[in-house]
Design an enzyme around this catalytic site. Structure first.
Site, mmCIF file in Angstrom:
data_model
loop_
_atom_site.group_PDB
_atom_site.id
_atom_site.type_symbol
_atom_site.label_atom_id
_atom_site.label_comp_id
_atom_site.label_asym_id
_atom_site.label_seq_id
_atom_site.Cartn_x
_atom_site.Cartn_y
_atom_site.Cartn_z
ATOM 1 C CG PHE A 1 -0.409 0.638 2.443
ATOM 2 C CD1 PHE A 1 0.403 -0.084 3.300
ATOM 3 C CD2 PHE A 1 -0.696 1.968 2.750
ATOM 4 C CE1 PHE A 1 0.926 0.505 4.442
ATOM 5 C CE2 PHE A 1 -0.183 2.551 3.896
ATOM 6 C CZ PHE A 1 0.639 1.823 4.748
ATOM 7 C CE LYS A 2 5.282 1.524 4.730
ATOM 8 N NZ LYS A 2 4.684 0.206 5.081
ATOM 9 C CG ASP A 3 3.843 0.863 -4.564
ATOM 10 O OD1 ASP A 3 4.989 1.296 -4.350
ATOM 11 O OD2 ASP A 3 3.619 -0.321 -4.900
ATOM 12 C CG MET B 1 7.021 6.425 -2.099
ATOM 13 S SD MET B 1 7.397 7.236 -0.544
ATOM 14 C CE MET B 1 7.806 5.830 0.478
#
Ligand SMILES: *Cc1c(COP(=O)(O)O)cnc(C)c1O
Length: 486
Positions: free
Chosen positions: A123-125, A128
């Site tokens: 999920f960090k995409d 980011m």
């Protein structure tokens, strides 16, 4: 819209001014002066928007110093089916964060919201990728450049590299412990051939990498000369980018704003669920926000007792949901600020006490630091904890019952969500990674390998580009200086 610090002693700044930075100068975290509100009419109008158009509507309430047309171009460049293409189960990439109903029981529905379709399968995409485009845009306007320097044991570093690769004015220097990451994670990072990405494998453990980052951060003249910055989870733009998918999840799961939805969030540094708190403060009809932790249960302890007690390294466990292995929750201060009715003096005192005494107590018991624990429910928060055997059992259960393979972090979420169902309220569990990233535990649970999205089949065989270096700060500094030419 101006941004203020949770510790009350830093001057207010605009969105663009805080975009490239980290902590406020007084050691606090930035938050908007007041939360922008959404009206019923806006929610109705937003229900059918594409993800990119919804992102634009949410972000323009926060990034008020970026011209509308520029912001619109940035979100349309970020949230595309091509970037978020690692969809499963016949989902459509164009939906970016599709929902899938897992089960319905006693009038409540358990739903997964897929946040892991981006390039690094986590999920960090979601945040980011936007950050990469915002940074490039802002640096170009200021005719400036930025050298991102960080340490990673896996997730954050690869999300940062995939967001910043090929971006003008940006270089990434990422330290990782040599031969300590999984073959998949190593391949993901080291196979990048972009000339602005520098992977540095440090002969040591993750703590050695982090110590080198700290040493460089404390050398203010080097930092300034080399234009060093970071992209850690306290960055405000990362938090606000995550607010968008709470709106998307709510609007996709409902047909009218009379309906409420709850979210369960696999939590570590409190960045993801903090975005849910902000969405709720903006008026999104969220019933409960459930923090799911693993064996590292700092947050679960707080939401059950009102006691916040950070852990020492010896009490921080290496678990099979490693991206939630934290000793303290770096974004938690943002929620505490709201819980204490935005009293910066008290927040400053409490977080100074975290440094000196390892925590604070808001339970209201004699000798405690306050009684605000009694107000937790007003903010919708609840919590639960999941252990290795819970996550293995949950992975097995969903595979057997529904032919649905989930990763270890999402399994912690599902386990805890099932303990917090309310009749008539849809429970959305945020899917924070795809199972391919945590294959060892999938093998343990299911006796077979996790499915890999197309294009990742032979990632370990791709040529790798990285430098091996001893844990030596001076050697590191000269490596940076040589490659920046500054
Ligand atoms: C980072 C991460 C988390 C924890 O998110 P926080 O914002 O730190 O609470 C959970 N799951 C996965 C897969 C992650 O990468």
């Amino acid at each position: 819209m101006q941004y203020i610090s949770t510790r009350g002693l830093a001057p207010a700044q605009s969105f663009s001014e805080i975009l490239l930075g980290g902590l406020a100068p007084d050691g606090g975290l930035y938050l908007p002066e007041t939360y922008p509100q959404v009206s019923d009419a806006e929610l109705d109008a937003w229900r059918t928007l594409s993800y990119a158009d919804l992102a634009y509507e949410v972000l323009r309430k926060f990034a008020t110093d970026i011209p509308d047309a520029d912001l619109k171009a940035l979100v349309h460049k970020t949230y595309t089916a091509d970037v978020y293409r690692n969809v499963r189960h016949g989902e459509e990439a164009a939906r970016i964060t599709p929902l899938r109903t897992v089960e319905e029981k006693n009038g409540s529905k358990l739903v997964l919201q897929a946040l892991s379709n981006g390039p690094t399968l986590a999920f960090k995409d979601m945040a980011m990728q936007l950050l990469g485009n915002l940074f490039e845009y802002t640096l170009a306007k200021q005719h400036a450049e930025l050298n991102i320097f960080g340490a990673t044991s896996g997730d954050t570093g690869s999300a940062a590299e995939y967001a910043m690769r090929g971006k003008k004015g940006i270089r990434v220097f990422m330290l990782s412990p040599h031969k300590k990451m999984s073959a998949f994670q190593t391949a993901q990072m080291f196979s990048l051939q972009d000339p602005n990405i520098f992977n540095i494998a440090v002969e040591g453990v993750f703590d050695d990498c982090q110590d080198m980052v700290k040493a460089v951060s404390n050398d203010h003249s080097f930092k300034q000369q080399q234009k060093i910055g970071t992209v850690n989870s306290i960055n405000w733009a990362r938090v606000v980018a995550q607010v968008i998918y709470y709106f998307r999840g709510y609007l996709s799961a409902t047909t009218s704003n009379e309906q409420k939805v709850s979210f369960t969030v696999p939590s570590g540094n409190f960045g993801n669920i903090c975005a849910g708190h902000i969405a709720r403060m903006m008026g999104l009809p969220i019933d409960k926000l459930v923090a799911a932790t693993n064996e590292n249960d700092v947050l679960d302890e707080f939401f059950r007792t009102g006691v916040y007690r950070v852990r020492k390294s010896a009490e921080t466990y290496h678990t099979t949901s490693p991206s939630m292995d934290i000793s303290k929750a770096s974004n938690f201060e943002r929620f505490v600020y709201d819980l204490l009715n935005r009293d910066g003096d008290r927040v400053r005192a409490l977080f100074q006490k975290v440094e000196t005494h390892g925590g604070f107590d808001l339970s209201g018991k004699p000798g405690s630091d306050g009684d605000e624990f009694k107000n937790i429910a007003k903010f919708g928060f609840a919590s639960g904890k999941s252990t290795h055997s819970d996550r293995v059992a949950t992975i097995r259960d969903l595979q057997n019952k529904y032919d649905l393979m989930i990763d270890t972090h999402t399994a912690d979420g599902v386990k805890v969500a099932r303990e917090h169902l309310t009749p008539g309220v849809t429970m959305i569990v945020l899917e924070t990674a795809l199972p391919a990233k945590f294959n060892e535990t999938i093998r343990e649970a299911l006796g077979r390998d996790a499915d890999r999205p197309a294009g990742f089949e032979n990632i370990e065989d791709l040529p790798q580009r990285f430098e091996v270096m001893p844990a030596d700060v001076n050697q590191m500094k000269s490596f940076i200086a040589t490659h920046t030419g500054l």
